[in-house]
Design a protein around this motif. Structure first.
Motif, PDB file in Angstrom:
ATOM      1  N   PRO A  60      -3.380  -0.869  10.681  1.00  0.00           N
ATOM      2  CA  PRO A  60      -2.470  -0.531  11.770  1.00  0.00           C
ATOM      3  C   PRO A  60      -1.762  -1.755  12.338  1.00  0.00           C
ATOM      4  CG  PRO A  60      -4.697  -0.696  12.623  1.00  0.00           C
ATOM      5  CD  PRO A  60      -4.763  -1.072  11.163  1.00  0.00           C
ATOM      6  N   VAL A  61      -1.994  -2.916  11.724  1.00  0.00           N
ATOM      7  CA  VAL A  61      -1.507  -4.195  12.246  1.00  0.00           C
ATOM      8  C   VAL A  61      -0.168  -4.589  11.654  1.00  0.00           C
ATOM      9  CG1 VAL A  61      -2.007  -6.668  12.370  1.00  0.00           C
ATOM     10  CG2 VAL A  61      -3.835  -5.018  12.745  1.00  0.00           C
ATOM     11  N   GLY A  62      -0.005  -4.327  10.353  1.00  0.00           N
ATOM     12  CA  GLY A  62       1.195  -4.761   9.638  1.00  0.00           C
ATOM     13  C   GLY A  62       0.938  -6.022   8.845  1.00  0.00           C
ATOM     14  N   ASN A  63      -0.121  -6.017   8.047  1.00  0.00           N
ATOM     15  CA  ASN A  63      -0.479  -7.186   7.234  1.00  0.00           C
ATOM     16  C   ASN A  63      -0.835  -6.715   5.833  1.00  0.00           C
ATOM     17  OD1 ASN A  63      -1.152  -9.699   6.332  1.00  0.00           O
ATOM     18  ND2 ASN A  63      -2.680 -10.117   7.890  1.00  0.00           N
ATOM     19  N   VAL A  64       0.158  -6.142   5.155  1.00  0.00           N
ATOM     20  CA  VAL A  64      -0.059  -5.569   3.826  1.00  0.00           C
ATOM     21  C   VAL A  64      -0.360  -6.660   2.808  1.00  0.00           C
ATOM     22  CG1 VAL A  64       0.994  -4.218   1.972  1.00  0.00           C
ATOM     23  CG2 VAL A  64       1.395  -3.586   4.357  1.00  0.00           C
TER      24      VAL A  64
ATOM     25  N   SER B 291      -2.063  -9.475   3.150  1.00  0.00           N
ATOM     26  CA  SER B 291      -3.499  -9.778   3.209  1.00  0.00           C
ATOM     27  C   SER B 291      -4.324  -8.595   2.712  1.00  0.00           C
ATOM     28  CB  SER B 291      -3.911 -10.138   4.635  1.00  0.00           C
ATOM     29  OG  SER B 291      -3.478 -11.432   4.975  1.00  0.00           O
ATOM     30  N   SER B 292      -3.877  -7.395   3.031  1.00  0.00           N
ATOM     31  CA  SER B 292      -4.594  -6.201   2.566  1.00  0.00           C
ATOM     32  C   SER B 292      -4.689  -6.190   1.052  1.00  0.00           C
ATOM     33  CB  SER B 292      -3.883  -4.935   3.054  1.00  0.00           C
ATOM     34  OG  SER B 292      -3.844  -4.876   4.461  1.00  0.00           O
ATOM     35  N   LEU B 293      -3.596  -6.540   0.376  1.00  0.00           N
ATOM     36  CA  LEU B 293      -3.591  -6.563  -1.086  1.00  0.00           C
ATOM     37  C   LEU B 293      -4.545  -7.624  -1.623  1.00  0.00           C
ATOM     38  CD1 LEU B 293       0.240  -6.080  -1.673  1.00  0.00           C
ATOM     39  CD2 LEU B 293      -1.568  -4.450  -2.280  1.00  0.00           C
ATOM     40  N   ARG B 294      -4.727  -8.706  -0.883  1.00  0.00           N
ATOM     41  CA  ARG B 294      -5.681  -9.734  -1.310  1.00  0.00           C
ATOM     42  C   ARG B 294      -7.120  -9.259  -1.176  1.00  0.00           C
ATOM     43  NH1 ARG B 294      -2.670 -13.686   2.193  1.00  0.00           N
ATOM     44  NH2 ARG B 294      -1.032 -14.588   0.903  1.00  0.00           N
ATOM     45  N   CYS B 295      -7.339  -8.270  -0.304  1.00  0.00           N
ATOM     46  CA  CYS B 295      -8.697  -7.837   0.012  1.00  0.00           C
ATOM     47  C   CYS B 295      -9.173  -6.644  -0.799  1.00  0.00           C
ATOM     48  CB  CYS B 295      -8.801  -7.497   1.495  1.00  0.00           C
ATOM     49  SG  CYS B 295      -8.637  -8.918   2.600  1.00  0.00           S
ATOM     50  N   ILE B 296      -8.265  -5.932  -1.470  1.00  0.00           N
ATOM     51  CA  ILE B 296      -8.703  -4.753  -2.217  1.00  0.00           C
ATOM     52  C   ILE B 296      -9.133  -5.133  -3.625  1.00  0.00           C
ATOM     53  CG2 ILE B 296      -7.305  -3.087  -0.947  1.00  0.00           C
ATOM     54  CD1 ILE B 296      -5.328  -3.142  -3.323  1.00  0.00           C
ATOM     55  N   LYS B 297      -9.969  -4.280  -4.194  1.00  0.00           N
ATOM     56  CA  LYS B 297     -10.338  -4.425  -5.593  1.00  0.00           C
ATOM     57  C   LYS B 297      -9.209  -3.870  -6.462  1.00  0.00           C
ATOM     58  CE  LYS B 297     -14.080  -2.006  -5.336  1.00  0.00           C
ATOM     59  NZ  LYS B 297     -15.302  -1.212  -5.637  1.00  0.00           N
ATOM     60  N   TYR B 298      -9.290  -4.089  -7.753  1.00  0.00           N
ATOM     61  CA  TYR B 298      -8.283  -3.567  -8.668  1.00  0.00           C
ATOM     62  C   TYR B 298      -8.245  -2.045  -8.553  1.00  0.00           C
ATOM     63  CZ  TYR B 298      -5.532  -2.882 -12.893  1.00  0.00           C
ATOM     64  OH  TYR B 298      -4.544  -2.538 -13.785  1.00  0.00           O
ATOM     65  N   GLY B 299      -7.055  -1.502  -8.341  1.00  0.00           N
ATOM     66  CA  GLY B 299      -6.906  -0.058  -8.203  1.00  0.00           C
ATOM     67  C   GLY B 299      -7.195   0.453  -6.805  1.00  0.00           C
TER      68      GLY B 299
ATOM     69  N   LYS C  59      -2.453  -5.757  -8.704  1.00  0.00           N
ATOM     70  CA  LYS C  59      -3.710  -5.102  -8.322  1.00  0.00           C
ATOM     71  C   LYS C  59      -3.736  -3.627  -8.735  1.00  0.00           C
ATOM     72  CE  LYS C  59      -6.438  -8.075  -6.162  1.00  0.00           C
ATOM     73  NZ  LYS C  59      -6.810  -8.021  -4.746  1.00  0.00           N
ATOM     74  N   SER C  60      -2.664  -3.154  -9.353  1.00  0.00           N
ATOM     75  CA  SER C  60      -2.544  -1.724  -9.659  1.00  0.00           C
ATOM     76  C   SER C  60      -2.876  -0.904  -8.411  1.00  0.00           C
ATOM     77  CB  SER C  60      -3.472  -1.327 -10.818  1.00  0.00           C
ATOM     78  OG  SER C  60      -3.157  -0.032 -11.290  1.00  0.00           O
ATOM     79  N   ALA C  61      -2.295  -1.353  -7.289  1.00  0.00           N
ATOM     80  CA  ALA C  61      -2.662  -0.817  -5.980  1.00  0.00           C
ATOM     81  C   ALA C  61      -1.846   0.418  -5.620  1.00  0.00           C
ATOM     82  CB  ALA C  61      -2.456  -1.885  -4.915  1.00  0.00           C
ATOM     83  N   LYS C  62      -2.435   1.215  -4.784  1.00  0.00           N
ATOM     84  CA  LYS C  62      -1.719   2.333  -4.161  1.00  0.00           C
ATOM     85  C   LYS C  62      -1.480   1.952  -2.707  1.00  0.00           C
ATOM     86  CE  LYS C  62      -3.925   5.853  -7.066  1.00  0.00           C
ATOM     87  NZ  LYS C  62      -4.796   4.907  -7.816  1.00  0.00           N
ATOM     88  N   VAL C  63      -0.222   1.906  -2.289  1.00  0.00           N
ATOM     89  CA  VAL C  63       0.130   1.628  -0.897  1.00  0.00           C
ATOM     90  C   VAL C  63       0.644   2.927  -0.299  1.00  0.00           C
ATOM     91  CG1 VAL C  63       1.543   0.256   0.669  1.00  0.00           C
ATOM     92  CG2 VAL C  63       0.664  -0.776  -1.445  1.00  0.00           C
ATOM     93  N   ILE C  64      -0.076   3.416   0.702  1.00  0.00           N
ATOM     94  CA  ILE C  64       0.182   4.748   1.247  1.00  0.00           C
ATOM     95  C   ILE C  64       0.598   4.619   2.709  1.00  0.00           C
ATOM     96  CG2 ILE C  64      -0.794   7.040   1.685  1.00  0.00           C
ATOM     97  CD1 ILE C  64      -2.997   6.212  -0.418  1.00  0.00           C
ATOM     98  N   GLY C  65       1.807   5.020   3.024  1.00  0.00           N
ATOM     99  CA  GLY C  65       2.238   5.057   4.409  1.00  0.00           C
ATOM    100  C   GLY C  65       1.801   6.359   5.059  1.00  0.00           C
ATOM    101  N   TYR C  66       1.336   6.265   6.311  1.00  0.00           N
ATOM    102  CA  TYR C  66       0.901   7.491   6.970  1.00  0.00           C
ATOM    103  C   TYR C  66       1.412   7.548   8.400  1.00  0.00           C
ATOM    104  CZ  TYR C  66      -1.539  11.535   8.465  1.00  0.00           C
ATOM    105  OH  TYR C  66      -1.775  12.786   8.943  1.00  0.00           O
ATOM    106  N   ARG C  67       2.117   8.647   8.742  1.00  0.00           N
ATOM    107  CA  ARG C  67       2.648   8.880  10.090  1.00  0.00           C
ATOM    108  C   ARG C  67       2.098  10.202  10.608  1.00  0.00           C
ATOM    109  NH1 ARG C  67       8.854   9.131   9.769  1.00  0.00           N
ATOM    110  NH2 ARG C  67       8.672   9.275  12.041  1.00  0.00           N
TER     111      ARG C  67
ATOM    112  N   VAL D 145      -4.201   0.849  -0.029  1.00  0.00           N
ATOM    113  CA  VAL D 145      -3.857   0.269   1.265  1.00  0.00           C
ATOM    114  C   VAL D 145      -3.165   1.347   2.093  1.00  0.00           C
ATOM    115  CG1 VAL D 145      -2.514  -1.471   2.499  1.00  0.00           C
ATOM    116  CG2 VAL D 145      -3.602  -2.048   0.318  1.00  0.00           C
ATOM    117  N   LEU D 146      -3.744   1.642   3.259  1.00  0.00           N
ATOM    118  CA  LEU D 146      -3.146   2.611   4.176  1.00  0.00           C
ATOM    119  C   LEU D 146      -2.309   1.864   5.213  1.00  0.00           C
ATOM    120  CD1 LEU D 146      -6.151   5.006   4.852  1.00  0.00           C
ATOM    121  CD2 LEU D 146      -3.946   5.685   3.897  1.00  0.00           C
ATOM    122  N   VAL D 147      -1.018   2.075   5.201  1.00  0.00           N
ATOM    123  CA  VAL D 147      -0.125   1.464   6.188  1.00  0.00           C
ATOM    124  C   VAL D 147       0.017   2.444   7.345  1.00  0.00           C
ATOM    125  CG1 VAL D 147       2.141   0.473   6.608  1.00  0.00           C
ATOM    126  CG2 VAL D 147       1.085   0.218   4.360  1.00  0.00           C
TER     127      VAL D 147
END
Length: 350
Positions: free
Chosen positions: A224-228, A230-238, A264-272, A241-243
């Motif tokens: 909820p901060v707006g630090n995607v 850093s979030s990507l640095r903290c997740i495992k492969y796959g 990271k083959s990451a999923k970045v998911i925005g949620y409103r 990240v919830l924005v």
């Protein structure tokens, strides 16, 4: 009545003042009039006041009454309403920094058992954001045994997200920036990493490293901060990240190199949550039911900042504290005393 009405966006929060305003009139036949006893201060309120929120470009333009989350007592309701005068309720709607608000019945919830009006205000819609984004089909679909990193873990959204993730059976790590906030989050039974410590993202990975995954990383980041970045640095492969929002960015949006998502083959998911409710009202009702169930059985509990704010005149001071990241949990304004309101209502009719 008294209310904080914006005729123009402000640059100095200290210029916000409570002035006389007309008593709100129901716009729809099902609207309920609430005597507000408490209102919360959120980062969205700060952005709204300054005209820096995306909604300020569309439906939140001056003149409007500031404030989004409230609790209070039903003053008037239609004959067919489920709510009667004297009922204790809470909800989210624009216009909370006022003595009265008129809202559609569907936006209200009864104060959970064991809660005071102040605590119900602190719960607000934060539980819905966490439940829907972490557990929902349109969110991270969190599974038992997974790990969750909560940025801004001591904030109004963060403290509830920590509890929701724990209730879902996840391992939870909270990120905070002070000893006081560390104390608050550890009190929720959550591991803590300090972002004011150099290389904190590496510490998150180290905490989650095991024999099968030498790189480490969490399954889900709740941001909820707006630090995607850093979030990507903290997740495992796959990982996911919830924005959720941009509380730490003061209206300036982050720019992310897209290759970091790819690597990271990451999923970045925005949620409103607000838009979710407008588009999928039946889903939103189920989320609310889940949150109220969790509140009733004690799986989630509101966390209220221990600094006292009394009266609408204290709104600027509270907003400064929230903007400066001094507050933890929810900063709550006491607008009226519950006992006095009930006595006032028993003696007069609006």
């Amino acid at each position: 009545m008294k209310a904080i009405v914006l005729d123009a966006f402000v640059t100095d929060l200290s210029s916000l003042t409570a002035t006389e305003a007309p008593l709100p009139k129901p716009w729809q036949p099902a609207d309920v009039l609430i005597r507000i006893t408490h209102a919360s201060i959120t980062h969205v309120d700060v952005l709204y006041a300054r005209g820096l929120h995306q909604n300020n470009r569309r439906h939140t333009k001056p003149p409007f009454t500031l404030g989004l989350e409230f609790s209070g007592i039903v003053a008037q309701s239609p004959a067919f309403s489920a709510y009667r005068p004297g009922d204790r309720v809470f909800g989210s709607a624009l216009g909370a920094y006022a003595e009265y608000i008129a809202v559609p019945e569907k936006l209200l919830r009864r104060v959970p058992r064991g809660y005071g009006l102040r605590e119900a205000c602190a719960l607000g819609a934060s539980g819905c954001v966490a439940v829907a984004s972490l557990m929902g089909e349109r969110g991270a679909r969190l599974r038992r045994g997974e790990s969750v990193l909560v940025l801004g873990a001591a904030g109004g959204l963060g403290v509830i997200a920590c509890q929701v993730a724990k209730a879902a059976g996840a391992r939870v790590i909270g990120v905070v920036g002070s000893k006081e906030k560390e104390r608050v989050v550890r009190g929720l039974g959550v591991e803590v990493v300090r972002y004011d410590s150099p290389g904190w993202e590496g510490k998150v990975r180290a905490l989650t490293r095991d024999g099968e995954d030498e790189e480490g990383g969490v399954d889900v980041v709740y941001d909820p901060v707006g630090n995607v970045e850093s979030s990507l640095r903290c997740i495992k492969y796959g990982g996911r990240v919830l924005v959720i929002g941009y509380a730490g960015r003061h209206g300036v949006m982050e720019q992310i190199p897209a290759n970091k998502i790819l690597l990271k083959s990451a999923k970045v998911i925005g949620y409103r949550w607000g838009e979710h409710g407008r588009r999928f009202p039946q889903e939103a009702e189920k989320v609310w039911d889940k949150v109220m169930e969790m509140a009733e059985i004690g799986e989630v509990k509101p966390v209220v900042y221990d600094k006292e704010y009394k009266g609408l005149e204290s709104v600027p001071r509270a907003m400064h504290d929230v903007e400066a990241n001094k507050a933890w949990g929810r900063a709550i304004i006491t607008i009226a005393n519950e006992g006095e309101v009930l006595e006032e209502m028993s003696k007069s009719k609006l």
